[in-house]
Write a protein that holds these residues in place. Structure first.
Motif, PDB file in Angstrom:
ATOM      1  N   SER A  18       0.825  -1.218   0.000  1.00 38.87           N
ATOM      2  CA  SER A  18       0.000   0.000   0.000  1.00 38.87           C
ATOM      3  C   SER A  18       0.854   1.261   0.000  1.00 38.87           C
ATOM      4  O   SER A  18       0.358   2.348  -0.230  1.00 38.87           O
ATOM      5  CB  SER A  18      -0.932  -0.001   1.221  1.00 38.87           C
ATOM      6  N   ALA A  19       2.167   1.114   0.285  1.00 42.30           N
ATOM      7  CA  ALA A  19       3.059   2.275   0.289  1.00 42.30           C
ATOM      8  C   ALA A  19       3.293   2.803  -1.119  1.00 42.30           C
ATOM      9  O   ALA A  19       3.771   3.913  -1.296  1.00 42.30           O
ATOM     10  CB  ALA A  19       4.392   1.913   0.936  1.00 42.30           C
ATOM     11  N   TYR A  20       2.977   1.986  -2.109  1.00 40.80           N
ATOM     12  CA  TYR A  20       3.189   2.385  -3.502  1.00 40.80           C
ATOM     13  C   TYR A  20       1.897   2.933  -4.084  1.00 40.80           C
ATOM     14  O   TYR A  20       0.878   2.261  -4.108  1.00 40.80           O
ATOM     15  CB  TYR A  20       3.715   1.210  -4.313  1.00 40.80           C
ATOM     16  N   ALA A  21       1.967   4.188  -4.529  1.00 39.71           N
ATOM     17  CA  ALA A  21       0.766   4.876  -4.995  1.00 39.71           C
ATOM     18  C   ALA A  21       0.462   4.610  -6.456  1.00 39.71           C
ATOM     19  O   ALA A  21      -0.669   4.761  -6.885  1.00 39.71           O
ATOM     20  CB  ALA A  21       0.909   6.383  -4.766  1.00 39.71           C
ATOM     21  N   GLN A  22       1.495   4.234  -7.240  1.00 39.42           N
ATOM     22  CA  GLN A  22       1.290   4.045  -8.672  1.00 39.42           C
ATOM     23  C   GLN A  22       1.830   2.700  -9.131  1.00 39.42           C
ATOM     24  O   GLN A  22       2.748   2.145  -8.524  1.00 39.42           O
ATOM     25  CB  GLN A  22       1.991   5.151  -9.481  1.00 39.42           C
ATOM     26  N   GLU A  23       1.257   2.231 -10.216  1.00 39.50           N
ATOM     27  CA  GLU A  23       1.793   1.078 -10.917  1.00 39.50           C
ATOM     28  C   GLU A  23       1.943   1.465 -12.386  1.00 39.50           C
ATOM     29  O   GLU A  23       1.143   2.230 -12.914  1.00 39.50           O
ATOM     30  CB  GLU A  23       0.872  -0.138 -10.814  1.00 39.50           C
ATOM     31  N   ILE A  24       2.977   0.933 -13.021  1.00 41.45           N
ATOM     32  CA  ILE A  24       3.132   1.118 -14.455  1.00 41.45           C
ATOM     33  C   ILE A  24       3.256  -0.264 -15.089  1.00 41.45           C
ATOM     34  O   ILE A  24       3.442  -1.259 -14.388  1.00 41.45           O
ATOM     35  CB  ILE A  24       4.335   2.019 -14.801  1.00 41.45           C
ATOM     36  N   ALA A  25       3.149  -0.323 -16.410  1.00 44.51           N
ATOM     37  CA  ALA A  25       3.052  -1.632 -17.055  1.00 44.51           C
ATOM     38  C   ALA A  25       3.822  -1.688 -18.364  1.00 44.51           C
ATOM     39  O   ALA A  25       4.087  -0.663 -19.007  1.00 44.51           O
ATOM     40  CB  ALA A  25       1.591  -1.986 -17.300  1.00 44.51           C
TER      41      ALA A  25
END
Length: 216
Positions: A18-25
């Motif tokens: 949950s500490a990570y606000a973004q995901e990329i792909a």
């Protein structure tokens, strides 16, 4: 006691995630091209951005198919490869909708994908053309300064590196980096044995792209 430990481990895992606000792909496409090229590249770029830009991107990039509805979960999608590319009409329409809705696609030619790419982009945006970005475009002066534009990472055909874009209402929605090969520069040092200063330029330019997308 054992069950409590397991519960705590699971809780800590989700807390860390949950500490990570973004995901990329990474974009998975058809046609036989190696969409999976440069496997260490994007994770290294993410690590660099989280350290240098204080972004909070999940360390492991996801994989998303062109025609999937999951594409809309990611503000930034990276595409690379050497060979053939093919989009079905449904996939082209899905990618078009994603980009017009606020998404961003960075396509990095790993060498040899350019003629196939142009053909498939005509399906996505038949009314638009790739336009070369001038050196004054803000993507070259986000966190790191590139007054001469896109850096040259690998020689390939010995041509000058070029950055092309597709715009919607003056917003850059697609970036195509050609004759540069940023992704090779992002990879682990032992993969291509690039000098450290060359790798740093590739990572800094990649960080500029990420910064530009997240600020837009």
């Amino acid at each position: 006691m054992k069950q409590l430990v397991i519960i705590l481990l699971i809780f800590n895992f989700y807390l860390a995630e949950s500490a990570y606000a973004q995901e990329i792909a990474t974009l998975k496409y058809g046609g036989g091209g190696d969409w999976y090229a440069n496997p260490t590249g994007l994770p290294n770029l993410i690590k660099f951005c989280n350290q240098q830009l204080r972004t909070t991107i999940a360390p492991k990039p996801q994989t998303v198919e062109v025609g999937s509805s999951n594409i809309f979960q990611y503000p930034f999608i990276h595409m690379t490869g050497h060979g053939n590319i093919f989009f079905s009409e449904e996939e082209a329409e899905n990618l078009r909708t994603y980009l017009l809705a606020g998404g961003f696609l960075h396509i990095d030619d790993n060498y040899g994908m350019e003629p196939y790419l142009r053909k498939e982009l005509a399906k996505v945006f038949p009314e638009k053309e790739l336009t070369e970005l001038g050196t004054d475009h803000p993507i070259f002066s986000q966190q790191f300064q590139f007054p001469k534009g896109l850096p040259k990472i690998h020689e390939h055909d010995g041509k000058r590196p070029q950055a092309f874009g597709i715009f919607e209402q003056n917003r850059l929605i697609l970036l195509f980096t050609f004759e540069s090969d940023l992704g090779d520069g992002w990879e682990d040092p032992e993969v291509h044995n690039d000098p450290q200063d060359v790798r740093l330029k590739a990572l800094q330019m990649g960080a500029n792209i990420i910064s530009y997308v997240f600020k837009s």
